[in-house]
Design a protein around this motif. Structure first.
Motif, PDB file in Angstrom:
ATOM      1  N   ILE A 236       0.843  -1.208   0.000  1.00  0.00           N
ATOM      2  CA  ILE A 236       0.000   0.000   0.000  1.00  0.00           C
ATOM      3  C   ILE A 236       0.874   1.252   0.000  1.00  0.00           C
ATOM      4  N   ALA A 237       1.921   1.221   0.837  1.00  0.00           N
ATOM      5  CA  ALA A 237       2.812   2.385   0.904  1.00  0.00           C
ATOM      6  C   ALA A 237       3.446   2.655  -0.465  1.00  0.00           C
ATOM      7  N   LEU A 238       3.885   1.595  -1.137  1.00  0.00           N
ATOM      8  CA  LEU A 238       4.521   1.764  -2.440  1.00  0.00           C
ATOM      9  C   LEU A 238       3.535   2.330  -3.465  1.00  0.00           C
ATOM     10  N   VAL A 239       2.310   1.792  -3.456  1.00  0.00           N
ATOM     11  CA  VAL A 239       1.307   2.262  -4.408  1.00  0.00           C
ATOM     12  C   VAL A 239       0.987   3.736  -4.131  1.00  0.00           C
ATOM     13  N   ALA A 240       0.818   4.044  -2.848  1.00  0.00           N
ATOM     14  CA  ALA A 240       0.537   5.439  -2.485  1.00  0.00           C
ATOM     15  C   ALA A 240       1.666   6.334  -2.967  1.00  0.00           C
ATOM     16  N   PHE A 241       2.914   5.869  -2.753  1.00  0.00           N
ATOM     17  CA  PHE A 241       4.099   6.620  -3.137  1.00  0.00           C
ATOM     18  C   PHE A 241       4.091   6.915  -4.641  1.00  0.00           C
ATOM     19  N   VAL A 242       3.800   5.868  -5.416  1.00  0.00           N
ATOM     20  CA  VAL A 242       3.896   6.014  -6.863  1.00  0.00           C
ATOM     21  C   VAL A 242       2.775   6.901  -7.399  1.00  0.00           C
ATOM     22  N   PHE A 243       1.680   7.009  -6.641  1.00  0.00           N
ATOM     23  CA  PHE A 243       0.609   7.896  -7.094  1.00  0.00           C
ATOM     24  C   PHE A 243       0.803   9.327  -6.611  1.00  0.00           C
ATOM     25  N   ILE A 244       1.334   9.472  -5.404  1.00  0.00           N
ATOM     26  CA  ILE A 244       1.416  10.818  -4.817  1.00  0.00           C
ATOM     27  C   ILE A 244       2.577  11.617  -5.416  1.00  0.00           C
ATOM     28  N   VAL A 245       3.749  10.961  -5.508  1.00  0.00           N
ATOM     29  CA  VAL A 245       4.949  11.725  -5.879  1.00  0.00           C
ATOM     30  C   VAL A 245       4.807  12.458  -7.222  1.00  0.00           C
ATOM     31  N   PRO A 246       4.311  11.793  -8.281  1.00  0.00           N
ATOM     32  CA  PRO A 246       4.232  12.521  -9.553  1.00  0.00           C
ATOM     33  C   PRO A 246       3.316  13.735  -9.509  1.00  0.00           C
ATOM     34  N   GLN A 247       2.441  13.805  -8.490  1.00  0.00           N
ATOM     35  CA  GLN A 247       1.565  14.977  -8.380  1.00  0.00           C
ATOM     36  C   GLN A 247       2.314  16.173  -7.805  1.00  0.00           C
ATOM     37  N   SER A 248       3.446  15.906  -7.148  1.00  0.00           N
ATOM     38  CA  SER A 248       4.136  17.011  -6.477  1.00  0.00           C
ATOM     39  C   SER A 248       5.082  17.702  -7.451  1.00  0.00           C
ATOM     40  N   GLY A 249       5.863  18.624  -6.937  1.00  0.00           N
ATOM     41  CA  GLY A 249       6.747  19.411  -7.800  1.00  0.00           C
ATOM     42  C   GLY A 249       7.823  18.562  -8.436  1.00  0.00           C
TER      43      GLY A 249
END
Lengths: 416, 330
Positions: free
Chosen positions: B13-26
């Motif tokens: 779950i952490a990895l999936v969250a990571f891969v979705f959240i990071v590209p949204q940031s700067g």
């Protein structure tokens, strides 16, 4: 959150200069500055930042009418970290230009970033020759306001001939900067009839020259040395301690104002060459040295002066652009067309975007200067070579036809 | 067993969250995350040695470095690896890392404890020395600049696409190492860590086990190096320098050795402090130092030790409560 924090912290130092109210509509010029503010080069990094900051403070935080947002990033003296920080400045802070990079390796690492991101990069210290020579075409958004490594040392080679030195032993730090400095000296010295009879390459950071000093050939008239950082303090001490009295001709960093305050009287009389000396006796330089010393408690080094001048250069170029950021290409054109009167003397830009500037042959003397009470070590200018370009007297085409100076170029023809 | 499944689920779950959240940031955050993941593979490879086999390697940067230099030299001198052949470079990077480890392992693995540490340190410095002095190949102190990232239909020059690619390598590496340490081979490594002599008496060729683990770690180091070379497009002796090895080791210790996840958490924290916090405040080094010191003092198991420590504390509290209850006069 991040940006507010940043504004508070970095803007804090600027608050004085920025004034109370910025006139509405004034252009904001965002300048990123990359210097090692931690790690072994932290003190040099501080000189770089302070030099730029001094000019900003003297001009109310404005360059050419634009309000400056000056963002300092720490590259920790590592080229790789420098690249990350440059990208941060470009992507996150949206800077129009980034300045700095101390080491030649940082310069080589940062220049491609300027090409990839189409952002202006001004090298205010990093001196690697090829950045403005054989590789310049790769870096259309790059300009240098400092010097190229071999530039002052061509002049030193000529000067050594003029003194009547025939045979010289060179001892220089074993890395790219050392090769370029030594190469410049050897080339010019041998072209006017001198002979480099031995080349010694101690590793960068050598503190014990015990294994090297006894190998120095006895029939040499003088010793050319290129030392960096703590090496600069150790070498003259150990050489004189070993009873060798031969004159030393130093590469720029062997006796710069960064090393001088920590040196003993044994260095009095040693000669070196650079494009700046804190002891240049002009009103402009005197004012600069006094302002810098009052504010930061030390004599400015060439690292300080080069960044002070860089700020001045940007100031003039922005004025020429009418106070509006004209984009990197146009800005480089403006910078290249300006002739400046700076603490180091008159400077202008050659067509390879490297400064044409005076080269000073300097002799270490202990004396009082600029009204300071204590007798201190100063790099007194004993000869000025005016308006020296990075190509010395060789001409651009001829110079670029030869390879970049290296460990084995120029070859040691007179070594046995 | 159920708790193990829950842990795996949490990581996933952490990895999936990571891969979705990071590209949204700067884009700077994306860049940092990419770098941290590439380095995270190296940290996990160190954990494989330190946490599972009990060998503290001080020379892991050597394999990282040869992977990075291989990529850079092939790209700049032979224009190789900038298209589909990038995948070949990945394979070569893994092979050169593993190959070098196979060579160095012959010298290092036979030693144990502090001697192993010294030998790996020395061998790592040899590679650094080569990188620094072999000017014609490595560019010496100036290093090598790569001109852009590979493009094979997918343009890796795009930070987001490159992020996904590195994430893919990162996740697969983590999975492979996880499978490895759960396998019988991994279990025997843990046995060696706990008591090598007993494993020998049981008939295990412990030298061979350690040697193979060392080679595998070297291979992952090489892979991390290939990715690292492309994160900044610059390779220099700084990549191979001793502090890179030490950093990786500290990251593992910080996160918690013998957990793999701990290594990645350690990497994230160090990168966060060193490359992100340093853009905000000048005192980031104190924060980093403080984190190290506090971890050593209070969390000898690293940050991954927090849950078990909490559980312990909790259990202790309960025991005391029940003791109190028991001694209470009725």
């Amino acid at each position: 959150m991040t940006s507010t924090l940043q504004k508070v912290l970095l803007g804090g130092c600027l608050a004085l200069g920025l004034g109370l109210t910025a006139p509405a509509g004034a252009e904001e010029l965002r300048i990123g500055f990359i210097a090692p503010t931690t790690g072994i080069f932290a003190q040099v990094g501080k000189d770089m930042v302070d030099g730029f900051q001094l000019y900003l403070d003297e001009h109310g935080g404005k360059l050419g009418g634009a309000d400056v947002k000056f963002i300092v990033e720490d590259d920790q003296g590592k080229p790789d970290t420098g690249v990350t920080k440059a990208k941060k400045l470009i992507l996150q802070d949206k800077v129009q230009m980034f300045i700095g990079g101390l080491l030649a390796s940082s310069g080589y690492a940062l220049a491609p970033v300027s090409t990839a991101e189409k952002t202006l990069y001004i090298s205010s210290v990093a001196a690697a020759d090829d950045l403005t020579q054989r590789q310049l075409s790769k870096y259309p958004y790059f300009i240098r306001t400092s010097w190229s490594s071999s530039q002052p040392h061509h002049a030193l080679g000529q000067w050594a001939c003029d003194q009547g030195y025939k045979k010289v032993v060179s001892i220089a730090a074993d890395y790219a900067f050392g090769y370029e400095v030594q190469g410049g000296f050897q080339k010019a010295f041998e072209d006017c009839g001198g002979k480099v009879i031995q080349k010694i390459w101690p590793p960068l950071g050598t503190k014990d020259f015990g294994p090297y000093i006894p190998t120095i050939k006895a029939d040499a008239d003088a010793i050319f040395s290129l030392m960096v950082g703590p090496m600069a303090l150790q070498f003259p001490k150990q050489l004189r301690g070993a009873g060798i009295k031969k004159p030393i001709l130093g590469g720029g960093t062997s006796y710069d104002e960064f090393a001088l305050p920590f040196m003993g009287d044994e260095v009095v009389g040693d000669v070196s060459a650079l494009h700046y000396s804190a002891a240049i006796d002009t009103p402009k330089n005197q004012a600069f040295v006094k302002a810098y010393r009052t504010k930061y408690g030390k004599v400015p080094s060439y690292y300080s002066e080069n960044n002070y001048t860089t700020a001045q250069w940007i100031d003039e170029a922005m004025k020429k652009a009418g106070g509006k950021w004209p984009g990197p290409e146009a800005f480089i054109k403006h910078m290249a067309s300006i002739k400046l009167d700076t603490p180091r003397g008159p400077v202008s830009m050659d067509d390879m975007r490297n400064p044409i500037e005076n080269i000073y042959i300097k002799k270490v003397e202990k004396k009082q200067l600029f009204g300071y009470e204590k007798a201190e070590l100063w790099n007194t200018v004993i000869k000025t070579y005016p308006n020296v370009s990075q190509f010395w007297t060789y001409g651009k085409e001829k110079f670029l036809a030869q390879p970049v100076y290296d460990r084995d170029f120029p070859p040691c023809k007179f070594c046995e | 067993m159920a708790s193990q499944q829950i842990k795996i689920l949490m990581v996933a779950i952490a990895l999936v969250a990571f891969v979705f959240i990071v590209p949204q940031s700067g884009s700077f955050v994306i860049l940092l995350a990419t770098r941290a993941m590439a380095f995270g593979i190296l940290a996990m490879s160190v954990d494989l040695l330190l946490g599972y086999t009990g060998m503290s390697s001080m020379g892991q940067a050597a394999y990282f470095g040869v992977g990075a230099y291989l990529t850079a030299v092939l790209a700049t001198k032979f224009h190789f690896g900038m298209g589909w052949d990038f995948w070949l470079v990945v394979v070569l990077g893994i092979l050169i890392g593993a190959g070098l480890a196979a060579l160095f392992g012959l010298f290092a693995v036979r030693a144990g404890g502090v001697y192993f540490l010294m030998i790996t340190l020395a061998l790592g410095q040899c590679v650094w020395g080569l990188a620094y002095r072999w000017n014609s190949l490595t560019g010496g102190d100036n290093g090598i600049n790569l001109s852009g990232r590979p493009n094979f239909g997918l343009d890796l020059g795009n930070e987001v696409i490159f992020f996904y690619l590195v994430f893919g390598f990162f996740a697969v590496s983590m999975l492979m190492m996880y499978v490895l340490v759960r396998s019988p081979f991994g279990q025997s490594l843990a046995g060696i860590r706990e008591r090598e002599l007993r494993m020998q008496i049981l008939g295990y060729n412990t030298w061979l086990h350690k040697y193979i683990a060392f080679i595998i770690a070297g291979g992952f180091g090489g892979l991390a190096g290939v990715l690292w070379a492309h994160t900044n497009g610059h390779v220099s002796p700084e990549t191979v320098v001793l502090t890179t090895s030490v950093d990786a080791l500290l990251m593992v210790v910080l996160g918690g050795a013998g957990t793999l996840i701990g290594a990645t958490i350690g990497t994230a924290i160090v990168f966060g402090l060193r490359e992100y916090l340093s853009t905000l405040v000048p005192w980031w080094q104190y924060a980093l130092g403080g984190v190290y010191v506090l971890t050593i003092l209070y969390l000898p198991m690293g940050l991954m030790g927090i849950p078990s420590r909490l559980r312990q504390r909790f259990a202790q509290g309960k025991n005391e409560d029940s003791k109190k209850l028991a001694t209470k006069p009725s």
